[in-house]
Motif scaffolding. Sequence first.
Motif, PDB file in Angstrom:
ATOM      1  N   SER A 118      16.471  39.396 -47.243  1.00 30.90           N
ATOM      2  CA  SER A 118      17.740  38.718 -47.512  1.00 30.90           C
ATOM      3  C   SER A 118      17.752  37.266 -47.017  1.00 30.90           C
ATOM      4  CB  SER A 118      18.899  39.497 -46.898  1.00 30.90           C
ATOM      5  OG  SER A 118      18.715  39.633 -45.512  1.00 30.90           O
ATOM      6  N   VAL A 119      16.615  36.751 -46.581  1.00 29.79           N
ATOM      7  CA  VAL A 119      16.486  35.334 -46.216  1.00 29.79           C
ATOM      8  C   VAL A 119      15.639  34.668 -47.293  1.00 29.79           C
ATOM      9  CG1 VAL A 119      15.684  33.666 -44.509  1.00 29.79           C
ATOM     10  CG2 VAL A 119      16.706  35.824 -43.749  1.00 29.79           C
ATOM     11  N   LEU A 120      16.247  33.700 -47.958  1.00 31.80           N
ATOM     12  CA  LEU A 120      15.629  33.027 -49.102  1.00 31.80           C
ATOM     13  C   LEU A 120      15.583  31.516 -48.874  1.00 31.80           C
ATOM     14  CD1 LEU A 120      17.868  34.863 -51.731  1.00 31.80           C
ATOM     15  CD2 LEU A 120      15.560  35.524 -51.044  1.00 31.80           C
ATOM     16  N   PRO A 121      14.780  30.802 -49.652  1.00 27.77           N
ATOM     17  CA  PRO A 121      14.829  29.334 -49.566  1.00 27.77           C
ATOM     18  C   PRO A 121      16.260  28.852 -49.832  1.00 27.77           C
ATOM     19  CG  PRO A 121      12.959  30.034 -50.878  1.00 27.77           C
ATOM     20  CD  PRO A 121      13.785  31.261 -50.620  1.00 27.77           C
ATOM     21  N   GLY A 122      16.684  27.817 -49.162  1.00 27.54           N
ATOM     22  CA  GLY A 122      18.060  27.332 -49.253  1.00 27.54           C
ATOM     23  C   GLY A 122      18.507  27.028 -50.665  1.00 27.54           C
ATOM     24  N   TYR A 123      19.562  27.690 -51.102  1.00 27.75           N
ATOM     25  CA  TYR A 123      20.127  27.491 -52.434  1.00 27.75           C
ATOM     26  C   TYR A 123      20.793  26.124 -52.509  1.00 27.75           C
ATOM     27  CZ  TYR A 123      22.985  28.393 -56.574  1.00 27.75           C
ATOM     28  OH  TYR A 123      23.571  28.323 -57.810  1.00 27.75           O
ATOM     29  N   HIS A 124      20.369  25.306 -53.449  1.00 28.16           N
ATOM     30  CA  HIS A 124      20.870  23.934 -53.640  1.00 28.16           C
ATOM     31  C   HIS A 124      20.635  23.049 -52.415  1.00 28.16           C
ATOM     32  CE1 HIS A 124      22.634  23.939 -57.594  1.00 28.16           C
ATOM     33  NE2 HIS A 124      23.247  25.077 -57.325  1.00 28.16           N
ATOM     34  N   MET A 125      19.591  23.357 -51.635  1.00 25.20           N
ATOM     35  CA  MET A 125      19.285  22.611 -50.424  1.00 25.20           C
ATOM     36  C   MET A 125      17.804  22.253 -50.431  1.00 25.20           C
ATOM     37  SD  MET A 125      22.276  22.820 -48.972  1.00 25.20           S
ATOM     38  CE  MET A 125      22.269  22.538 -47.243  1.00 25.20           C
ATOM     39  N   ASN A 126      17.389  21.440 -49.471  1.00 22.19           N
ATOM     40  CA  ASN A 126      15.974  21.166 -49.269  1.00 22.19           C
ATOM     41  C   ASN A 126      15.327  22.457 -48.774  1.00 22.19           C
ATOM     42  OD1 ASN A 126      13.494  20.594 -47.968  1.00 22.19           O
ATOM     43  ND2 ASN A 126      14.112  18.473 -47.634  1.00 22.19           N
ATOM     44  N   LYS A 127      14.528  23.081 -49.598  1.00 24.79           N
ATOM     45  CA  LYS A 127      13.984  24.410 -49.317  1.00 24.79           C
ATOM     46  C   LYS A 127      12.978  24.437 -48.169  1.00 24.79           C
ATOM     47  CE  LYS A 127      15.170  25.823 -53.948  1.00 24.79           C
ATOM     48  NZ  LYS A 127      16.521  25.456 -53.673  1.00 24.79           N
ATOM     49  N   THR A 128      12.525  23.281 -47.752  1.00 21.97           N
ATOM     50  CA  THR A 128      11.638  23.205 -46.592  1.00 21.97           C
ATOM     51  C   THR A 128      12.424  23.383 -45.300  1.00 21.97           C
ATOM     52  OG1 THR A 128      10.157  21.714 -47.780  1.00 21.97           O
ATOM     53  CG2 THR A 128       9.956  21.750 -45.396  1.00 21.97           C
ATOM     54  N   HIS A 129      13.646  22.841 -45.277  1.00 17.22           N
ATOM     55  CA  HIS A 129      14.429  22.783 -44.039  1.00 17.22           C
ATOM     56  C   HIS A 129      15.652  23.692 -44.009  1.00 17.22           C
ATOM     57  CE1 HIS A 129      12.153  19.397 -42.426  1.00 17.22           C
ATOM     58  NE2 HIS A 129      12.118  18.954 -43.664  1.00 17.22           N
ATOM     59  N   TRP A 130      15.936  24.387 -45.100  1.00 12.99           N
ATOM     60  CA  TRP A 130      17.141  25.221 -45.166  1.00 12.99           C
ATOM     61  C   TRP A 130      16.803  26.604 -45.713  1.00 12.99           C
ATOM     62  CZ3 TRP A 130      22.081  23.829 -43.608  1.00 12.99           C
ATOM     63  CH2 TRP A 130      22.245  22.480 -43.237  1.00 12.99           C
ATOM     64  N   ASN A 131      17.451  27.611 -45.137  1.00 15.27           N
ATOM     65  CA  ASN A 131      17.376  28.986 -45.630  1.00 15.27           C
ATOM     66  C   ASN A 131      18.761  29.440 -46.050  1.00 15.27           C
ATOM     67  OD1 ASN A 131      14.659  29.606 -45.350  1.00 15.27           O
ATOM     68  ND2 ASN A 131      14.887  30.475 -43.310  1.00 15.27           N
ATOM     69  N   THR A 132      18.799  30.319 -47.035  1.00 16.95           N
ATOM     70  CA  THR A 132      20.013  31.030 -47.396  1.00 16.95           C
ATOM     71  C   THR A 132      19.864  32.450 -46.897  1.00 16.95           C
ATOM     72  OG1 THR A 132      20.433  29.685 -49.362  1.00 16.95           O
ATOM     73  CG2 THR A 132      21.433  31.880 -49.308  1.00 16.95           C
ATOM     74  N   VAL A 133      20.862  32.931 -46.169  1.00 19.42           N
ATOM     75  CA  VAL A 133      20.868  34.302 -45.669  1.00 19.42           C
ATOM     76  C   VAL A 133      21.964  35.052 -46.410  1.00 19.42           C
ATOM     77  CG1 VAL A 133      21.070  35.791 -43.647  1.00 19.42           C
ATOM     78  CG2 VAL A 133      20.134  33.475 -43.401  1.00 19.42           C
ATOM     79  N   ILE A 134      21.578  36.135 -47.073  1.00 19.90           N
ATOM     80  CA  ILE A 134      22.546  37.000 -47.740  1.00 19.90           C
ATOM     81  C   ILE A 134      23.055  37.984 -46.691  1.00 19.90           C
ATOM     82  CG2 ILE A 134      22.929  38.664 -49.588  1.00 19.90           C
ATOM     83  CD1 ILE A 134      20.424  37.387 -50.979  1.00 19.90           C
ATOM     84  N   LEU A 135      24.340  37.957 -46.450  1.00 15.45           N
ATOM     85  CA  LEU A 135      24.921  38.785 -45.391  1.00 15.45           C
ATOM     86  C   LEU A 135      25.250  40.178 -45.941  1.00 15.45           C
ATOM     87  CD1 LEU A 135      27.129  36.099 -43.656  1.00 15.45           C
ATOM     88  CD2 LEU A 135      24.791  36.792 -43.149  1.00 15.45           C
ATOM     89  N   ASN A 136      24.195  40.962 -46.078  1.00 20.46           N
ATOM     90  CA  ASN A 136      24.330  42.325 -46.618  1.00 20.46           C
ATOM     91  C   ASN A 136      24.046  43.390 -45.561  1.00 20.46           C
ATOM     92  OD1 ASN A 136      21.578  42.143 -46.319  1.00 20.46           O
ATOM     93  ND2 ASN A 136      21.116  42.218 -48.502  1.00 20.46           N
ATOM     94  N   GLY A 137      23.960  42.968 -44.299  1.00 19.79           N
ATOM     95  CA  GLY A 137      23.753  43.902 -43.207  1.00 19.79           C
ATOM     96  C   GLY A 137      22.306  44.147 -42.826  1.00 19.79           C
ATOM     97  N   THR A 138      21.371  43.516 -43.525  1.00 17.30           N
ATOM     98  CA  THR A 138      19.955  43.755 -43.225  1.00 17.30           C
ATOM     99  C   THR A 138      19.409  42.843 -42.128  1.00 17.30           C
ATOM    100  OG1 THR A 138      19.224  42.294 -45.010  1.00 17.30           O
ATOM    101  CG2 THR A 138      19.485  44.633 -45.553  1.00 17.30           C
ATOM    102  N   VAL A 139      20.097  41.749 -41.850  1.00 15.74           N
ATOM    103  CA  VAL A 139      19.697  40.870 -40.748  1.00 15.74           C
ATOM    104  C   VAL A 139      20.577  41.239 -39.552  1.00 15.74           C
ATOM    105  CG1 VAL A 139      19.587  38.481 -39.922  1.00 15.74           C
ATOM    106  CG2 VAL A 139      18.987  39.004 -42.291  1.00 15.74           C
ATOM    107  N   PRO A 140      19.971  41.624 -38.424  1.00  9.18           N
ATOM    108  CA  PRO A 140      20.771  41.989 -37.247  1.00  9.18           C
ATOM    109  C   PRO A 140      21.669  40.831 -36.795  1.00  9.18           C
ATOM    110  CG  PRO A 140      18.456  42.554 -36.914  1.00  9.18           C
ATOM    111  CD  PRO A 140      18.530  41.747 -38.175  1.00  9.18           C
ATOM    112  N   VAL A 141      22.826  41.170 -36.258  1.00  7.49           N
ATOM    113  CA  VAL A 141      23.798  40.165 -35.828  1.00  7.49           C
ATOM    114  C   VAL A 141      23.168  39.199 -34.828  1.00  7.49           C
ATOM    115  CG1 VAL A 141      25.982  39.803 -34.609  1.00  7.49           C
ATOM    116  CG2 VAL A 141      25.797  41.597 -36.321  1.00  7.49           C
ATOM    117  N   PHE A 142      22.402  39.719 -33.861  1.00 10.18           N
ATOM    118  CA  PHE A 142      21.799  38.831 -32.860  1.00 10.18           C
ATOM    119  C   PHE A 142      20.851  37.831 -33.511  1.00 10.18           C
ATOM    120  CE2 PHE A 142      18.616  42.211 -33.005  1.00 10.18           C
ATOM    121  CZ  PHE A 142      17.426  41.518 -32.964  1.00 10.18           C
TER     122      PHE A 142
END
Length: 122
Positions: free
Chosen positions: A66-90
């Motif tokens: 659920s962590v992807l290259p940044g949508y509409h961002m510089n993909k080298t420096h930005w990630n997009t995280v889909i908050l679907n519960g698969t990435v732990p809160v911490f």
Amino acid sequence: MNTKQLKKYLLSKPGAYEDYPFGPDTTVYKVKNRMFALTYQEKKHLHINLKCDPMEAVQLRDVFDSVLPGYHMNKTHWNTVILNGTVPVFELERMIDNSYALVVKKLKRHERLGLELRNGTL
């Protein structure tokens, strides 16, 4: 982490505030006019774009589906995280903290010092 908890955590960062330069559906979180996070709803999940060290960005994409290259961002420096519960809160909080720290680190010296004087060492 739900939307309300996420917003509270993002706004707990010293000097953080919300902005809506892209319309009411996209919330941009800034410090000193510089973006450190961007949230938007897509389909049934909230998404968040976060600044990231380029090496770590790739590692996070390899570890979490659920962590992807940044949508509409510089993909080298930005990630997009889909908050679907698969990435732990911490881990999400750690990513937010890192994004904020990377942006603060690039502020002008007087801006950074002003934040530190008001809020303690960042």
